[in-house]
Design an enzyme around this catalytic site. Structure first.
Site, PDB file in Angstrom:
ATOM      1  N   TYR A   1       6.842  47.639  50.488  1.00 22.40           N
ATOM      2  CA  TYR A   1       6.198  46.975  49.357  1.00 22.40           C
ATOM      3  C   TYR A   1       5.862  45.527  49.714  1.00 22.40           C
ATOM      4  CZ  TYR A   1       7.591  50.923  46.383  1.00 22.40           C
ATOM      5  OH  TYR A   1       7.760  52.174  45.820  1.00 22.40           O
TER       6      TYR A   1
ATOM      7  N   VAL B   1      -5.112  53.655  35.217  1.00 17.59           N
ATOM      8  CA  VAL B   1      -4.237  53.696  34.043  1.00 17.59           C
ATOM      9  C   VAL B   1      -4.968  54.393  32.900  1.00 17.59           C
ATOM     10  CG1 VAL B   1      -3.034  52.270  32.338  1.00 17.59           C
ATOM     11  CG2 VAL B   1      -3.050  51.591  34.752  1.00 17.59           C
ATOM     12  N   PHE B   2      -4.289  55.309  32.222  1.00 13.43           N
ATOM     13  CA  PHE B   2      -4.925  56.031  31.119  1.00 13.43           C
ATOM     14  C   PHE B   2      -4.732  55.343  29.783  1.00 13.43           C
ATOM     15  CE2 PHE B   2      -0.674  57.958  31.345  1.00 13.43           C
ATOM     16  CZ  PHE B   2      -0.267  57.940  30.019  1.00 13.43           C
TER      17      PHE B   2
END
Length: 305
Positions: free
Chosen positions: A52, A225-226
């Site tokens: 990350y 993103v929904f």
């Protein structure tokens, strides 16, 4: 915030975890705000990986948190190993080196949990077992698990490692619900019935492994993103309705949908926005009704058989 037992371990963790993948994008002061907001909301579990931010996310987290012995006792740190450039590597040397590097960046002597990040087609389970034994004996890692693995891969590992595998981190959410779809469409002649993952959700419950849901607000394979997305008017209308009913945010409703499942799934959220983080954390205290859960599932574009 509600806590839960992590797999078969003695760890008691918040049922919402903070995923720190994007913490490298923040300044130290902004990262500290995120960390303190998480603690204030009751989050005690922080999810990392060696890759990350190229390792910078772990470093910034430790510096922002002001890691010390007192704080270390209050937080649960998880990291991952196994992704190496454009390949995967579960060799003993790579796992051991990765853990040492993560410990250095996180300014700690041990990880509470180490996950194997993505399946390595060239895995030699005997080497993984040796690595786990060494890490456990040295006190560098206390618990172990996997990520993105199906039941037979886990069974293969379990034939060789002595340690319990307490967690499996998998992409899961309202718009990425394959583990639910295949369980509902038994013996049906449709795409939803295809057993792509070998009954992962049921396997996890039977083997006392905690499913950790990553990217819970994404649709598809991390296509976006929904929540609040005009492409999905029906599910967002329902999210808005329930958000008003429970006085929480739409994202919190989407997280509450995951938490409602009896498998006791831990939801890993990756927001670096303190206000959004505080809002989502309220999902921990919400229990959707059976009717609300199924309604959301269908509004997300799924059909019941």
């Amino acid at each position: 915030m509600k806590q839960m037992q992590l797999g078969s371990s003695s760890l008691h963790v918040s049922n919402i975890a903070l995923g720190c993948m994007r913490m490298n994008e923040l300044s130290i002061s902004d990262a500290e705000k995120v960390f303190r907001t998480a603690l204030d909301a009751g989050v005690n579990f922080f999810d990392h990986a060696d890759i990350y931010g190229g390792g910078d996310s772990e470093d910034i987290f430790a510096r922002a948190a002001g890691m010390n012995d007192d704080l270390r006792e209050k937080v649960i740190l998880q990291s991952k190993a196994g992704i190496r450039g454009n390949s995967f590597d579960f060799s003993k040397s790579h796992i051991l080196n990765t853990v040492d590097e993560s410990l250095n960046r996180l300014q700690t002597d041990y990880l509470d949990v180490l996950l194997l990040h993505r399946p390595d087609a060239l895995m030699e389970p005997e080497e993984v077992a040796e690595a786990f034994d060494s890490l456990q004996a040295s006190g560098k890692v206390r618990h172990f698990g996997v990520s993105n693995q199906h039941p037979m891969q886990i069974e293969l590992l379990k034939q060789h490692v002595k340690q319990d595998l307490i967690a499996n981190q998998l992409q899961f959410g309202l718009m990425h619900s394959l583990m639910i779809d295949q369980g509902l469409n038994v013996n049906m002649k449709n795409d939803a019935a295809v057993m792509r993952e070998g009954g992962l959700l049921e396997y996890s419950q039977l083997n006392n492994m905690t499913v950790q849901a990553w990217s819970p607000f994404q649709y598809g394979m991390m296509e976006g993103v929904f929540v609040g997305n005009d492409k999905f008017p029906e599910v967002n209308k329902k999210l808005s309705e329930l958000a008003g009913r429970y006085h929480i945010t739409e994202s919190a409703v989407a997280a509450a949908w995951i938490l409602r499942h009896p498998a006791r799934i831990q939801t890993v959220i990756g927001t670096m926005n303190p206000e959004r983080l505080a809002g989502i954390a309220k999902a921990s205290e919400i229990t959707l009704t059976r009717e609300e859960w199924y309604d959301l599932y269908q509004k997300a574009g799924n059909e019941l058989p």
